[in-house]
Scaffold this active site. Sequence first.
Site, short mmCIF file in Angstrom:
data_model
loop_
_atom_site.label_atom_id
_atom_site.label_comp_id
_atom_site.label_asym_id
_atom_site.label_seq_id
_atom_site.Cartn_x
_atom_site.Cartn_y
_atom_site.Cartn_z
N HIS A 196 13.70 -6.00 29.99
CA HIS A 196 14.74 -6.70 30.73
C HIS A 196 15.06 -5.98 32.03
O HIS A 196 14.46 -4.95 32.35
CB HIS A 196 15.98 -6.92 29.85
CG HIS A 196 16.60 -5.67 29.32
ND1 HIS A 196 17.13 -4.71 30.13
CD2 HIS A 196 16.76 -5.22 28.05
CE1 HIS A 196 17.62 -3.72 29.40
NE2 HIS A 196 17.39 -4.01 28.12
N HIS A 230 15.65 -2.15 32.01
CA HIS A 230 14.43 -1.32 32.02
C HIS A 230 13.80 -1.36 33.41
O HIS A 230 13.29 -0.37 33.92
CB HIS A 230 13.41 -1.84 31.01
CG HIS A 230 13.93 -2.01 29.62
ND1 HIS A 230 13.77 -3.17 28.90
CD2 HIS A 230 14.62 -1.17 28.81
CE1 HIS A 230 14.32 -3.03 27.71
NE2 HIS A 230 14.86 -1.83 27.63
N CYS A 235 23.14 4.87 12.93
CA CYS A 235 23.04 3.57 13.62
C CYS A 235 21.59 3.35 13.98
O CYS A 235 21.02 4.10 14.77
CB CYS A 235 23.91 3.53 14.87
SG CYS A 235 23.58 2.05 15.85
N CYS A 260 20.89 2.70 17.80
CA CYS A 260 20.84 3.94 18.61
C CYS A 260 19.75 4.88 18.13
O CYS A 260 19.38 5.80 18.81
CB CYS A 260 22.14 4.72 18.54
SG CYS A 260 23.59 3.89 19.16
N CYS A 297 29.50 0.89 15.46
CA CYS A 297 28.93 1.54 16.65
C CYS A 297 29.39 0.72 17.85
O CYS A 297 29.16 -0.50 17.90
CB CYS A 297 27.40 1.52 16.56
SG CYS A 297 26.62 1.76 18.16
N HIS A 349 26.40 -1.17 19.59
CA HIS A 349 25.64 -2.22 18.90
C HIS A 349 26.49 -3.14 18.04
O HIS A 349 25.98 -4.11 17.50
CB HIS A 349 24.51 -1.59 18.08
CG HIS A 349 23.47 -0.93 18.94
ND1 HIS A 349 23.52 0.41 19.27
CD2 HIS A 349 22.40 -1.43 19.59
CE1 HIS A 349 22.50 0.70 20.06
NE2 HIS A 349 21.82 -0.40 20.27
N LYS A 371 28.77 -7.03 29.65
CA LYS A 371 27.69 -6.21 29.13
C LYS A 371 26.48 -7.11 28.85
O LYS A 371 26.64 -8.22 28.36
CB LYS A 371 28.17 -5.54 27.84
CG LYS A 371 27.32 -4.40 27.45
CD LYS A 371 27.81 -3.75 26.19
CE LYS A 371 26.58 -3.08 25.63
NZ LYS A 371 26.79 -2.15 24.63
N LYS A 390 21.82 -9.53 23.92
CA LYS A 390 21.11 -10.69 23.37
C LYS A 390 22.11 -11.70 22.81
O LYS A 390 21.93 -12.90 22.96
CB LYS A 390 20.16 -10.23 22.27
CG LYS A 390 18.84 -9.75 22.80
CD LYS A 390 17.87 -9.48 21.64
CE LYS A 390 16.88 -8.42 22.04
NZ LYS A 390 16.45 -7.55 20.98
N1 MSP Z 1 13.32 4.76 23.47
C1 MSP Z 1 14.48 5.37 24.05
C2 MSP Z 1 14.11 6.31 25.18
C3 MSP Z 1 13.21 7.45 24.82
S1 MSP Z 1 12.82 8.41 26.20
C4 MSP Z 1 12.10 9.80 25.58
C5 MSP Z 1 15.40 4.28 24.63
N2 MSP Z 1 14.85 3.12 24.93
S2 MSP Z 1 15.62 1.87 25.57
O1 MSP Z 1 14.67 0.78 25.54
O2 MSP Z 1 16.86 1.65 24.93
O3 MSP Z 1 15.84 2.22 27.07
C6 MSP Z 1 17.02 2.82 27.55
C7 MSP Z 1 16.89 2.90 29.05
O4 MSP Z 1 16.71 1.57 29.61
C8 MSP Z 1 18.12 3.41 29.79
O5 MSP Z 1 18.22 4.82 29.79
C9 MSP Z 1 17.84 2.86 31.16
O6 MSP Z 1 16.81 3.56 31.77
C10 MSP Z 1 17.37 1.45 30.85
N3 MSP Z 1 18.49 0.50 30.71
C11 MSP Z 1 18.69 -0.32 29.64
N4 MSP Z 1 19.77 -1.13 29.89
C12 MSP Z 1 20.29 -0.84 31.10
C13 MSP Z 1 21.38 -1.34 31.85
N5 MSP Z 1 22.16 -2.32 31.42
N6 MSP Z 1 21.64 -0.77 33.05
C14 MSP Z 1 20.84 0.24 33.54
N7 MSP Z 1 19.82 0.72 32.84
C15 MSP Z 1 19.50 0.22 31.60
O7 MSP Z 1 16.57 4.56 24.80
#
Ligand code: MSP
Length: 471
Positions: free
Chosen positions: A19, A22, A127, A130, A144, A147, A291, A294
Amino acid sequence: MNKKFYLTTPIYYINDIPHIGHAYTTIAADVLSRFYRNKSYDVFFLTGVDEHGAKIAEAAKVANQEPKEFVDKLVPRFKKAWESLEINYSEFFRTTNLEHEKLAQDFVRQLKDRGFIEKRKYSGFYCIGCEKYLKKDELVDGKCPDHQTVPKKQTEENYFFLLSKLEKKLIQKIETNEFLIEPESRKNEILGKIRQGLEDVSISRANVKWGIPFPGDNSQTIYVWIEALLNYYTATKIYDKKDLWPANLHLMAKDILWFHAVIWPGMLFALDLPLPKKIFAHGFFTINGQKMSKTLGNVLDPNKLVEKFGADAVRYALLREFPFGEDGDISEEKIAQRYEKDLANGLGNLLQRILVMMNKYNVKFEQVGMVDVIGEHEKEMEENLINLKFSEVLTDIWTFYIKPANELIDKEKPWELAIKDQDKLKAFLNYRYQNLVSISKLIKPFMPETAQKMQNQLKTLKPEPLFPKIK
Ligand code: MSP
């Protein structure tokens, strides 16, 4: 020999649809990697996916598939999204890579050999969203807060990493900026938390089968976060990049800063390995003030946005909207506004007007008159980019160059000069032309395709709309 620059994004959970959150981190990493490549650095830009753990295993179960079969099918979703956004990564990491599995086991074995691991009974609230234990005071109404789920009460015997031993060392490295955490406010938050006392970390799971077997105890797997963090290091061995470690920069959002700022350096310390030079935690964004989730159905899909606006406009709008280290809000309407105002009516229009006039009045570019003012500001902008001030860099380009240039055309009225003063007209258009060449260079890491189109048009003098009307 060129200097190296090794930068990383988090490895995203593979069961999620890629999304806009990411995309945000990954675009930022791509901009930096393009910038450093232009500066002749040997850039290694690593992104990838996190494939093990309870969360993925559950999702696979729901999809009625074996976990490996499940994750294999999902990899192309991320690769495609990054391709459509013009993300030029060096390697795409998968934690199911067998070499990674061996190297991660090897790392844990060394932690054990050095006396950093102990078996203990643990009980806590886990959780799955997380993928971590939450403390009682982190729960809101027993749930949590991220979530909105009730964590599972779990008691098991696990292997613990004795992080508490490293507290003083870690504080010292952070305080002296030898291990740099940015923005400063986040660094202070982390320091504050560490000073309250570091706890040891459970690094194995007894009831999660989908993972890397714990060395010396096949009944447990390595905690998914531990091997996920290790990807940054194992990659340097897997891709056989000599002297690549330590990373110059780990990028992520604030949600996962603790893992990167505390647990990860702790693991590296324990093996006497160098720490990454810098980690930067950017803000979280909301969609139309809410926020992104989904359940709310407001998750922005980068593929759809790219289809509508093109990759460059999405890259631009996301990084321009608010400062990188802060929280902010984004929406499709905001992107559409940026597209129209800044891109189509701003940059696109400027290029079109100058090229049309150069054709009409038969002006060829020659180096005459004033030297382009942007050259003098370039250093400052580069400094900003190095400091991850993406929004500031873009705001400067638009505020100081693009907007005034369009206004100046309205004021100077070159079409009148064409009748009155040919030399002045020539000087005017020449200067604006130079200006556009500089702009194309400045925006190149942000908007590679647009920069290329601009440079082609400036060569051929054939104007074509950079940002056509959105249907
Ligand atoms: N798998 C772990 C990361 C392991 S790294 C060794 C994880 N994955 S995640 O899919 O949840 O990705 C989290 C990351 O996605 C955040 O740190 C950020 O880089 C990005 N983001 C996800 N949602 C976001 C927003 N709403 N806003 C900004 N960045 C976001 O955690």
